[in-house]
Design a protein around this motif. Structure first.
Motif, mmCIF file in Angstrom:
data_model
loop_
_atom_site.group_PDB
_atom_site.id
_atom_site.type_symbol
_atom_site.label_atom_id
_atom_site.label_comp_id
_atom_site.label_asym_id
_atom_site.label_seq_id
_atom_site.Cartn_x
_atom_site.Cartn_y
_atom_site.Cartn_z
ATOM 1 N N LEU A 14 0.834 -1.258 0.006
ATOM 2 C CA LEU A 14 0.041 0.025 -0.076
ATOM 3 C C LEU A 14 0.881 1.304 -0.039
ATOM 4 C CD1 LEU A 14 -2.754 1.413 0.200
ATOM 5 C CD2 LEU A 14 -2.494 1.154 2.910
ATOM 6 N N GLY A 15 1.886 1.321 0.574
ATOM 7 C CA GLY A 15 2.784 2.469 0.637
ATOM 8 C C GLY A 15 3.852 2.628 -0.190
ATOM 9 N N LEU A 16 3.304 2.005 -1.419
ATOM 10 C CA LEU A 16 3.936 2.337 -2.689
ATOM 11 C C LEU A 16 5.347 1.829 -3.056
ATOM 12 C CD1 LEU A 16 3.364 6.342 -3.481
ATOM 13 C CD2 LEU A 16 2.556 3.991 -4.699
ATOM 14 N N LEU A 17 5.528 0.435 -2.208
ATOM 15 C CA LEU A 17 6.771 0.041 -2.231
ATOM 16 C C LEU A 17 6.540 -1.134 -3.221
ATOM 17 C CD1 LEU A 17 8.108 -0.202 1.470
ATOM 18 C CD2 LEU A 17 8.851 1.137 -0.571
ATOM 19 N N VAL A 18 5.422 -1.328 -3.854
ATOM 20 C CA VAL A 18 5.068 -2.164 -5.065
ATOM 21 C C VAL A 18 4.826 -0.733 -5.856
ATOM 22 C CG1 VAL A 18 3.543 -3.366 -6.294
ATOM 23 C CG2 VAL A 18 4.247 -3.890 -4.036
ATOM 24 N N LEU A 19 5.649 -0.685 -6.934
ATOM 25 C CA LEU A 19 5.581 0.433 -7.711
ATOM 26 C C LEU A 19 5.197 -0.139 -9.315
ATOM 27 C CD1 LEU A 19 8.721 2.085 -6.630
ATOM 28 C CD2 LEU A 19 6.370 2.959 -6.270
ATOM 29 N N VAL A 20 4.448 0.745 -9.928
ATOM 30 C CA VAL A 20 3.952 0.204 -11.403
ATOM 31 C C VAL A 20 4.174 1.401 -12.173
ATOM 32 C CG1 VAL A 20 2.026 -0.424 -12.914
ATOM 33 C CG2 VAL A 20 2.108 -1.413 -10.884
ATOM 34 N N PHE A 21 5.204 1.133 -13.363
ATOM 35 C CA PHE A 21 5.673 2.140 -14.331
ATOM 36 C C PHE A 21 4.862 1.689 -15.759
ATOM 37 C CE2 PHE A 21 9.026 1.040 -11.596
ATOM 38 C CZ PHE A 21 9.160 2.050 -10.749
ATOM 39 N N ILE A 22 4.476 2.880 -16.240
ATOM 40 C CA ILE A 22 3.559 2.651 -17.574
ATOM 41 C C ILE A 22 4.835 3.025 -18.501
ATOM 42 C CG2 ILE A 22 2.094 3.497 -19.156
ATOM 43 C CD1 ILE A 22 0.774 2.032 -16.654
ATOM 44 N N ALA A 79 3.798 -3.101 12.669
ATOM 45 C CA ALA A 79 2.851 -2.664 11.589
ATOM 46 C C ALA A 79 2.303 -1.440 11.913
ATOM 47 C CB ALA A 79 2.114 -3.806 11.267
ATOM 48 N N ASP A 80 1.963 -1.421 13.245
ATOM 49 C CA ASP A 80 1.223 -0.162 13.890
ATOM 50 C C ASP A 80 2.316 1.051 13.451
ATOM 51 O OD1 ASP A 80 -1.002 -1.328 14.176
ATOM 52 O OD2 ASP A 80 -0.532 -1.653 16.403
ATOM 53 N N GLY A 81 3.345 0.829 13.879
ATOM 54 C CA GLY A 81 4.485 1.953 13.793
ATOM 55 C C GLY A 81 4.655 2.546 12.319
ATOM 56 N N PHE A 82 4.859 1.586 11.361
ATOM 57 C CA PHE A 82 5.094 1.801 9.872
ATOM 58 C C PHE A 82 3.591 2.515 9.558
ATOM 59 C CE2 PHE A 82 5.244 1.169 5.551
ATOM 60 C CZ PHE A 82 6.507 1.754 5.015
ATOM 61 N N TYR A 83 2.384 1.897 9.870
ATOM 62 C CA TYR A 83 1.229 2.512 9.347
ATOM 63 C C TYR A 83 1.140 3.964 9.746
ATOM 64 C CZ TYR A 83 -3.742 3.932 8.515
ATOM 65 O OH TYR A 83 -4.731 4.382 8.101
ATOM 66 N N ASN A 84 1.184 4.243 10.995
ATOM 67 C CA ASN A 84 1.428 5.665 11.600
ATOM 68 C C ASN A 84 2.514 6.523 10.820
ATOM 69 O OD1 ASN A 84 -0.454 5.310 13.410
ATOM 70 N ND2 ASN A 84 0.792 4.669 15.031
ATOM 71 N N PRO A 140 16.332 6.133 1.989
ATOM 72 C CA PRO A 140 16.684 7.079 0.902
ATOM 73 C C PRO A 140 17.135 6.556 -0.302
ATOM 74 C CG PRO A 140 18.437 6.708 2.799
ATOM 75 C CD PRO A 140 17.217 6.173 3.252
ATOM 76 N N ASP A 141 17.553 5.147 -0.294
ATOM 77 C CA ASP A 141 17.747 4.515 -1.563
ATOM 78 C C ASP A 141 16.767 4.433 -2.525
ATOM 79 O OD1 ASP A 141 20.439 4.084 -0.804
ATOM 80 O OD2 ASP A 141 20.120 2.098 -0.032
ATOM 81 N N TYR A 142 15.381 4.447 -2.006
ATOM 82 C CA TYR A 142 14.344 4.499 -2.724
ATOM 83 C C TYR A 142 13.453 5.704 -3.011
ATOM 84 C CZ TYR A 142 15.176 -0.473 -2.085
ATOM 85 O OH TYR A 142 15.706 -1.669 -2.224
ATOM 86 N N PHE A 143 13.316 6.675 -2.036
ATOM 87 C CA PHE A 143 12.462 7.687 -1.952
ATOM 88 C C PHE A 143 13.613 8.978 -1.914
ATOM 89 C CE2 PHE A 143 9.968 4.356 0.014
ATOM 90 C CZ PHE A 143 8.776 4.525 -0.910
ATOM 91 N N LYS A 144 13.391 9.595 -3.051
ATOM 92 C CA LYS A 144 14.461 10.885 -2.836
ATOM 93 C C LYS A 144 13.582 12.042 -2.451
ATOM 94 C CE LYS A 144 17.553 8.231 -4.687
ATOM 95 N NZ LYS A 144 18.477 8.033 -3.755
ATOM 96 N N SER A 145 12.360 12.257 -2.327
ATOM 97 C CA SER A 145 11.860 13.122 -1.819
ATOM 98 C C SER A 145 10.220 13.011 -2.018
ATOM 99 C CB SER A 145 11.825 14.466 -2.751
ATOM 100 O OG SER A 145 10.962 15.352 -2.462
ATOM 101 N N ILE A 146 9.558 13.372 -0.744
ATOM 102 C CA ILE A 146 7.969 13.218 -0.568
ATOM 103 C C ILE A 146 7.712 14.643 -0.264
ATOM 104 C CG2 ILE A 146 5.977 11.910 0.297
ATOM 105 C CD1 ILE A 146 8.406 9.557 0.796
ATOM 106 N N VAL A 175 4.650 11.024 6.367
ATOM 107 C CA VAL A 175 4.980 10.318 5.092
ATOM 108 C C VAL A 175 6.444 11.127 4.632
ATOM 109 C CG1 VAL A 175 3.598 11.581 3.575
ATOM 110 C CG2 VAL A 175 4.208 9.182 2.997
ATOM 111 N N THR A 176 6.424 12.170 4.837
ATOM 112 C CA THR A 176 7.652 12.913 4.271
ATOM 113 C C THR A 176 8.817 12.571 4.703
ATOM 114 O OG1 THR A 176 7.215 14.727 5.931
ATOM 115 C CG2 THR A 176 6.318 15.003 3.547
ATOM 116 N N GLN A 177 8.980 11.705 5.969
ATOM 117 C CA GLN A 177 9.996 11.174 6.604
ATOM 118 C C GLN A 177 10.614 10.043 6.033
ATOM 119 O OE1 GLN A 177 9.498 10.865 11.122
ATOM 120 N NE2 GLN A 177 9.090 12.990 11.275
ATOM 121 N N MET A 178 9.696 9.476 5.046
ATOM 122 C CA MET A 178 10.226 8.269 4.594
ATOM 123 C C MET A 178 11.297 8.437 3.761
ATOM 124 S SD MET A 178 6.722 5.960 3.916
ATOM 125 C CE MET A 178 7.385 4.963 3.180
ATOM 126 N N SER A 179 11.670 9.537 3.110
ATOM 127 C CA SER A 179 12.577 9.890 2.092
ATOM 128 C C SER A 179 13.959 9.731 3.104
ATOM 129 C CB SER A 179 12.488 11.007 1.451
ATOM 130 O OG SER A 179 12.551 12.067 2.259
#
Length: 120
Positions: A12-20, A38-43, A57-63, A49-53
């Motif tokens: 759900l958290g975009l770690l499965v990405l689909v590219f067209i 799981a609760d901690g990650f959901y929170n 950092p190897d996956y998310f450059k900016s949110i 969400v902006t802290q995920m970058s």
């Protein structure tokens, strides 16, 4: 049980990405181990969400939150991400939060813009 919840939430958290692509759909799945519940990650995804970058950092450059507060319905977030296993190009995705069910830890998003970094 927690592992299944985390795996489902990672998807759900975009770690499965689909590219067209030009005339094809290419999918990439990224799995990573988390050192939280799981609760901690959901929170994290739901409220910070902006802290995920900084955490991935190897996956998310900016949110960035580009409209709204990022947690209310119709908030718009702009993701810049890389899938190293697929390409080193920075991809961009714009999403809108359409519905939230915190009890069941489900967020429905609408992705309405995607492409390479220089295409948005």
């Amino acid at each position: 049980m927690a592992k299944v919840m985390v795996q489902a939430f990672l998807r759900l958290g975009l770690l499965v990405l689909v590219f067209i692509g030009m005339a094809q759909i290419v999918g990439a799945q990224i799995e990573t181990k988390l050192k939280c519940s799981a609760d901690g990650f959901y929170n994290l995804y739901r409220h910070n969400v902006t802290q995920m970058s900084s955490i991935f950092p190897d996956y998310f450059k900016s949110i960035k939150i580009v409209e709204g507060d990022g947690i209310s319905l119709d908030s718009i977030r702009l993701w810049q991400y890389v899938v190293p296993e697929v390409s080193s190009n920075v991809m961009v995705l714009k999403e809108m939060l359409k519905s939230v069910d915190d009890e069941n830890k489900v967020n429905h998003i609408q992705c309405f813009r995607r492409g390479f970094n220089d295409s948005i």
